[in-house]
Design a protein around this motif. Sequence first.
Motif, PDB file in Angstrom:
ATOM      1  N   PHE A  68       2.840  14.570  -4.226  1.00 13.72           N
ATOM      2  CA  PHE A  68       3.714  13.401  -4.153  1.00 13.72           C
ATOM      3  C   PHE A  68       4.679  13.586  -2.985  1.00 13.72           C
ATOM      4  O   PHE A  68       5.217  14.676  -2.793  1.00 13.72           O
ATOM      5  CB  PHE A  68       4.482  13.254  -5.466  1.00 13.72           C
ATOM      6  N   ILE A  69       4.886  12.520  -2.194  1.00 15.43           N
ATOM      7  CA  ILE A  69       5.818  12.606  -1.062  1.00 15.43           C
ATOM      8  C   ILE A  69       7.150  11.952  -1.423  1.00 15.43           C
ATOM      9  O   ILE A  69       8.189  12.595  -1.490  1.00 15.43           O
ATOM     10  CB  ILE A  69       5.254  11.928   0.212  1.00 15.43           C
ATOM     11  N   THR A  70       7.106  10.638  -1.673  1.00 17.73           N
ATOM     12  CA  THR A  70       8.348   9.902  -1.949  1.00 17.73           C
ATOM     13  C   THR A  70       8.003   8.522  -2.504  1.00 17.73           C
ATOM     14  O   THR A  70       6.846   8.107  -2.488  1.00 17.73           O
ATOM     15  CB  THR A  70       9.199   9.756  -0.667  1.00 17.73           C
ATOM     16  N   SER A  71       9.020   7.813  -2.980  1.00 22.28           N
ATOM     17  CA  SER A  71       8.866   6.432  -3.440  1.00 22.28           C
ATOM     18  C   SER A  71       9.762   5.530  -2.600  1.00 22.28           C
ATOM     19  O   SER A  71      10.818   5.968  -2.129  1.00 22.28           O
ATOM     20  CB  SER A  71       9.273   6.299  -4.914  1.00 22.28           C
ATOM     21  N   ALA A  72       9.357   4.286  -2.443  1.00 26.49           N
ATOM     22  CA  ALA A  72      10.162   3.312  -1.705  1.00 26.49           C
ATOM     23  C   ALA A  72      10.354   2.059  -2.544  1.00 26.49           C
ATOM     24  O   ALA A  72       9.388   1.494  -3.056  1.00 26.49           O
ATOM     25  CB  ALA A  72       9.484   2.955  -0.381  1.00 26.49           C
ATOM     26  N   ALA A  73      11.612   1.644  -2.692  1.00 30.17           N
ATOM     27  CA  ALA A  73      11.937   0.445  -3.462  1.00 30.17           C
ATOM     28  C   ALA A  73      12.033  -0.783  -2.567  1.00 30.17           C
ATOM     29  O   ALA A  73      12.022  -1.915  -3.036  1.00 30.17           O
ATOM     30  CB  ALA A  73      13.248   0.638  -4.208  1.00 30.17           C
ATOM     31  N   ASN A  74      12.131  -0.563  -1.258  1.00 29.41           N
ATOM     32  CA  ASN A  74      12.211  -1.665  -0.289  1.00 29.41           C
ATOM     33  C   ASN A  74      11.701  -1.168   1.059  1.00 29.41           C
ATOM     34  O   ASN A  74      11.394   0.023   1.214  1.00 29.41           O
ATOM     35  CB  ASN A  74      13.648  -2.192  -0.172  1.00 29.41           C
ATOM     36  N   LYS A  75      11.620  -2.071   2.031  1.00 30.71           N
ATOM     37  CA  LYS A  75      10.992  -1.694   3.304  1.00 30.71           C
ATOM     38  C   LYS A  75      11.784  -0.629   4.058  1.00 30.71           C
ATOM     39  O   LYS A  75      11.230   0.092   4.883  1.00 30.71           O
ATOM     40  CB  LYS A  75      10.761  -2.922   4.183  1.00 30.71           C
ATOM     41  N   GLY A  76      13.064  -0.495   3.739  1.00 29.25           N
ATOM     42  CA  GLY A  76      13.856   0.559   4.361  1.00 29.25           C
ATOM     43  C   GLY A  76      13.376   1.948   3.980  1.00 29.25           C
ATOM     44  O   GLY A  76      13.628   2.911   4.699  1.00 29.25           O
ATOM     45  N   GLY A  77      12.669   2.040   2.851  1.00 26.72           N
ATOM     46  CA  GLY A  77      12.167   3.332   2.391  1.00 26.72           C
ATOM     47  C   GLY A  77      10.736   3.623   2.794  1.00 26.72           C
ATOM     48  O   GLY A  77      10.216   4.711   2.507  1.00 26.72           O
ATOM     49  N   PHE A  78      10.055   2.654   3.447  1.00 28.62           N
ATOM     50  CA  PHE A  78       8.664   2.869   3.845  1.00 28.62           C
ATOM     51  C   PHE A  78       8.577   4.028   4.838  1.00 28.62           C
ATOM     52  O   PHE A  78       9.416   4.155   5.736  1.00 28.62           O
ATOM     53  CB  PHE A  78       8.075   1.615   4.502  1.00 28.62           C
ATOM     54  N   ILE A  79       7.555   4.853   4.683  1.00 26.48           N
ATOM     55  CA  ILE A  79       7.388   5.952   5.633  1.00 26.48           C
ATOM     56  C   ILE A  79       6.541   5.485   6.819  1.00 26.48           C
ATOM     57  O   ILE A  79       5.751   4.541   6.704  1.00 26.48           O
ATOM     58  CB  ILE A  79       6.753   7.193   4.974  1.00 26.48           C
ATOM     59  N   VAL A  80       6.734   6.148   7.947  1.00 28.25           N
ATOM     60  CA  VAL A  80       5.875   5.932   9.113  1.00 28.25           C
ATOM     61  C   VAL A  80       4.882   7.089   9.103  1.00 28.25           C
ATOM     62  O   VAL A  80       5.258   8.237   9.346  1.00 28.25           O
ATOM     63  CB  VAL A  80       6.686   5.914  10.424  1.00 28.25           C
ATOM     64  N   PRO A  81       3.633   6.808   8.765  1.00 23.21           N
ATOM     65  CA  PRO A  81       2.669   7.904   8.564  1.00 23.21           C
ATOM     66  C   PRO A  81       2.316   8.610   9.868  1.00 23.21           C
ATOM     67  O   PRO A  81       2.214   7.971  10.920  1.00 23.21           O
ATOM     68  CB  PRO A  81       1.453   7.200   7.964  1.00 23.21           C
ATOM     69  N   ASP A  82       2.135   9.921   9.776  1.00 26.51           N
ATOM     70  CA  ASP A  82       1.712  10.699  10.948  1.00 26.51           C
ATOM     71  C   ASP A  82       0.216  10.988  10.905  1.00 26.51           C
ATOM     72  O   ASP A  82      -0.300  11.776  11.682  1.00 26.51           O
ATOM     73  CB  ASP A  82       2.516  12.001  11.036  1.00 26.51           C
ATOM     74  N   LYS A  83      -0.467  10.358   9.942  1.00 32.30           N
ATOM     75  CA  LYS A  83      -1.929  10.454   9.840  1.00 32.30           C
ATOM     76  C   LYS A  83      -2.408   9.183   9.156  1.00 32.30           C
ATOM     77  O   LYS A  83      -1.586   8.367   8.714  1.00 32.30           O
ATOM     78  CB  LYS A  83      -2.327  11.714   9.074  1.00 32.30           C
ATOM     79  N   PRO A  84      -3.714   8.957   9.041  1.00 35.68           N
ATOM     80  CA  PRO A  84      -4.200   7.701   8.444  1.00 35.68           C
ATOM     81  C   PRO A  84      -3.618   7.460   7.056  1.00 35.68           C
ATOM     82  O   PRO A  84      -3.446   8.407   6.278  1.00 35.68           O
ATOM     83  CB  PRO A  84      -5.715   7.908   8.372  1.00 35.68           C
ATOM     84  N   MET A  85      -3.311   6.192   6.771  1.00 30.62           N
ATOM     85  CA  MET A  85      -2.772   5.842   5.453  1.00 30.62           C
ATOM     86  C   MET A  85      -3.683   4.814   4.784  1.00 30.62           C
ATOM     87  O   MET A  85      -4.045   3.808   5.380  1.00 30.62           O
ATOM     88  CB  MET A  85      -1.358   5.270   5.568  1.00 30.62           C
ATOM     89  N   ILE A  86      -4.055   5.116   3.555  1.00 27.30           N
ATOM     90  CA  ILE A  86      -4.886   4.215   2.745  1.00 27.30           C
ATOM     91  C   ILE A  86      -4.030   3.711   1.594  1.00 27.30           C
ATOM     92  O   ILE A  86      -3.392   4.496   0.885  1.00 27.30           O
ATOM     93  CB  ILE A  86      -6.132   4.959   2.210  1.00 27.30           C
ATOM     94  N   ALA A  87      -3.986   2.395   1.420  1.00 29.26           N
ATOM     95  CA  ALA A  87      -3.198   1.803   0.340  1.00 29.26           C
ATOM     96  C   ALA A  87      -4.100   1.449  -0.832  1.00 29.26           C
ATOM     97  O   ALA A  87      -5.277   1.111  -0.647  1.00 29.26           O
ATOM     98  CB  ALA A  87      -2.474   0.552   0.839  1.00 29.26           C
ATOM     99  N   VAL A  88      -3.544   1.537  -2.041  1.00 30.10           N
ATOM    100  CA  VAL A  88      -4.270   1.167  -3.260  1.00 30.10           C
ATOM    101  C   VAL A  88      -3.476   0.066  -3.952  1.00 30.10           C
ATOM    102  O   VAL A  88      -2.290   0.235  -4.252  1.00 30.10           O
ATOM    103  CB  VAL A  88      -4.425   2.375  -4.214  1.00 30.10           C
TER     104      VAL A  88
END
Length: 198
Positions: A8-28
Amino acid sequence: MEIKKAEFITSAANKGGFIVPDKPMIAVCGKSNVGKSSFINAIAGRRKLAKTSNTPGRTRLVNYFDLGEFILADLPGYGFAKVSREEKLKWANLLESFFERSEDISHVFSLMDIRHPPTQDDRDMITYLNHYILPFTVIATKSDKLPKTRIVPAVRQLAADINMAEGNVIAFSAEDDRGKKEVFEKIETILELAKNQD
């Protein structure tokens, strides 16, 4: 492929918490109680990485997981009736904000229950993904609940219902690992494409 790391990395409640991935990101993504957490745990090979619940609508944040070669983003379940209109709106805004950053997303796994026709919310999600020109695959969950002879016709019907090619729908079960091999093959293709785009 084999997932050797699952954290687990982190959780985001709004767009301010979104991470900028340093590798490919797959959403579910998927409707509440469609089996997102079970899907993630099955892929990661970790029984309790994503928290499962019998109560729909528990995931209210974007939860990020590091799975070694890629990041997996678990999105809030949509379509749960027993929450307030205000809460539904908050979830919808969170999802829309997430998909707006399409440059950060390599692929989306959109989960739908193989036993039921797509809901309007499912159709809206497909419209979202097409609008943001995001590549996606539909994962038809809970295939162990159907007799084996009904799985292929159910996949065919689901694909027809959402105007997709049958090959873009994978019948999956977290209980008996049906479809796991196909999901891993898809992930390998996604990672290869991402590498070629760098």
